[in-house]
Write a protein that holds these residues in place. Structure first.
Motif, PDB file in Angstrom:
ATOM      1  N   ILE A  69       0.781  -0.940  -0.245  1.00  0.00           N
ATOM      2  CA  ILE A  69      -0.314   0.339   0.041  1.00  0.00           C
ATOM      3  C   ILE A  69       0.966   1.224  -0.227  1.00  0.00           C
ATOM      4  O   ILE A  69       0.719   1.656  -1.025  1.00  0.00           O
ATOM      5  CB  ILE A  69      -0.959  -0.109   1.425  1.00  0.00           C
ATOM      6  CG1 ILE A  69      -1.475  -1.654   1.103  1.00  0.00           C
ATOM      7  CG2 ILE A  69      -1.856   0.571   1.036  1.00  0.00           C
ATOM      8  CD1 ILE A  69      -2.898  -1.703   0.272  1.00  0.00           C
ATOM      9  N   TYR A  70       1.576   1.245   0.672  1.00  0.00           N
ATOM     10  CA  TYR A  70       2.273   2.926   0.901  1.00  0.00           C
ATOM     11  C   TYR A  70       3.926   2.120   1.990  1.00  0.00           C
ATOM     12  O   TYR A  70       4.089   1.598   2.415  1.00  0.00           O
ATOM     13  CB  TYR A  70       1.942   3.175   2.016  1.00  0.00           C
ATOM     14  CG  TYR A  70       2.760   4.611   2.140  1.00  0.00           C
ATOM     15  CD1 TYR A  70       3.310   5.937   1.490  1.00  0.00           C
ATOM     16  CD2 TYR A  70       3.514   4.955   3.799  1.00  0.00           C
ATOM     17  CE1 TYR A  70       3.820   6.883   1.647  1.00  0.00           C
ATOM     18  CE2 TYR A  70       4.071   5.806   4.055  1.00  0.00           C
ATOM     19  CZ  TYR A  70       4.725   6.783   2.970  1.00  0.00           C
ATOM     20  OH  TYR A  70       4.698   7.770   3.661  1.00  0.00           O
ATOM     21  N   PHE A  71       5.225   2.607   1.270  1.00  0.00           N
ATOM     22  CA  PHE A  71       6.680   2.866   1.976  1.00  0.00           C
ATOM     23  C   PHE A  71       6.860   3.780   1.366  1.00  0.00           C
ATOM     24  O   PHE A  71       6.430   5.100   0.720  1.00  0.00           O
ATOM     25  CB  PHE A  71       7.193   1.655   1.435  1.00  0.00           C
ATOM     26  CG  PHE A  71       8.764   1.689   1.866  1.00  0.00           C
ATOM     27  CD1 PHE A  71       9.315   1.274   2.745  1.00  0.00           C
ATOM     28  CD2 PHE A  71       9.434   2.859   1.105  1.00  0.00           C
ATOM     29  CE1 PHE A  71      10.377   1.260   3.784  1.00  0.00           C
ATOM     30  CE2 PHE A  71      11.084   3.234   1.965  1.00  0.00           C
ATOM     31  CZ  PHE A  71      11.514   1.802   2.451  1.00  0.00           C
ATOM     32  N   GLY A  72       7.051   4.362   3.191  1.00  0.00           N
ATOM     33  CA  GLY A  72       8.064   5.993   3.049  1.00  0.00           C
ATOM     34  C   GLY A  72       8.992   5.901   4.974  1.00  0.00           C
ATOM     35  O   GLY A  72       8.314   5.416   6.023  1.00  0.00           O
ATOM     36  N   PRO A  73       9.607   7.453   4.499  1.00  0.00           N
ATOM     37  CA  PRO A  73       9.910   8.023   5.874  1.00  0.00           C
ATOM     38  C   PRO A  73       9.307   7.985   6.789  1.00  0.00           C
ATOM     39  O   PRO A  73       8.261   8.844   6.648  1.00  0.00           O
ATOM     40  CB  PRO A  73      10.778   8.988   5.333  1.00  0.00           C
ATOM     41  CG  PRO A  73       9.989   9.136   3.860  1.00  0.00           C
ATOM     42  CD  PRO A  73       9.686   8.061   3.592  1.00  0.00           C
ATOM     43  N   MET A  74      10.156   7.955   8.285  1.00  0.00           N
ATOM     44  CA  MET A  74       8.891   8.674   9.487  1.00  0.00           C
ATOM     45  C   MET A  74       9.378  10.092   9.578  1.00  0.00           C
ATOM     46  O   MET A  74      11.226  10.745   8.923  1.00  0.00           O
ATOM     47  CB  MET A  74       9.518   7.711  10.864  1.00  0.00           C
ATOM     48  CG  MET A  74       8.696   6.237  11.271  1.00  0.00           C
ATOM     49  SD  MET A  74       9.887   5.198  12.204  1.00  0.00           S
ATOM     50  CE  MET A  74       9.149   4.469  11.558  1.00  0.00           C
ATOM     51  N   GLY A  75       9.171  10.933  10.042  1.00  0.00           N
ATOM     52  CA  GLY A  75       9.252  11.974  10.149  1.00  0.00           C
ATOM     53  C   GLY A  75      10.900  12.205  10.710  1.00  0.00           C
ATOM     54  O   GLY A  75      11.258  13.377  10.719  1.00  0.00           O
TER      55      GLY A  75
END
Length: 142
Positions: A69-75
């Protein structure tokens, strides 16, 4: 306002590794923790950006692409979130081992041309590969 679940965790005891956060509406969230929260060692913005490009590409080209669904960085720059549908922890762990092994040998950054990326100058392939190799070691020891 209610506190969101990720802010309800005590980050002072959260460890490096792979954590299943839960499932809602058929979507499971996984915490790929590269760095100890509040430990003073964080992913560089350029490495985060490059890892996002590489892993999103690898995951969305894997045999499990329909489950991503999604892959992305933590702030906070201590890791990444992976959202999946229909995969359990063991399947995600196996997929991530394969994906980080593949990512560790990339020689080019996918989607890093000006017309493909909104911040195309902020990448660091060498640091990203270094961080991917370190995280693969962590995954292999789980």
């Amino acid at each position: 306002m209610d506190k969101i679940p990720s802010f309800s965790k005590n980050h002072d005891i959260l460890e490096i590794g792979l954590h299943e956060c839960g499932t809602a509406h058929g979507v499971s969230t996984f915490d790929l923790r590269f760095k100890k929260p509040n430990g003073g060692d964080y992913l560089s913005p350029k490495a985060c950006h490059t890892i996002e490009h590489i892993l999103a590409t690898v995951l969305r080209n894997s045999d499990k692409k329909d489950c991503i669904i999604y892959f992305g960085p933590m702030g906070c720059r201590t890791g990444f979130y992976l959202l999946t549908a229909g995969l359990d922890y063991t399947q995600v762990l196996d997929l991530l081992k394969q994906s980080f092994a593949a990512a560790s040998v990339f020689t080019e950054i996918p989607g890093s041309k000006r017309e493909e990326c909104g911040n195309y100058l902020e990448h660091d392939l060498n640091d990203a590969i270094h961080e991917c190799k370190k995280y693969l070691e962590i995954l292999n020891n789980l």
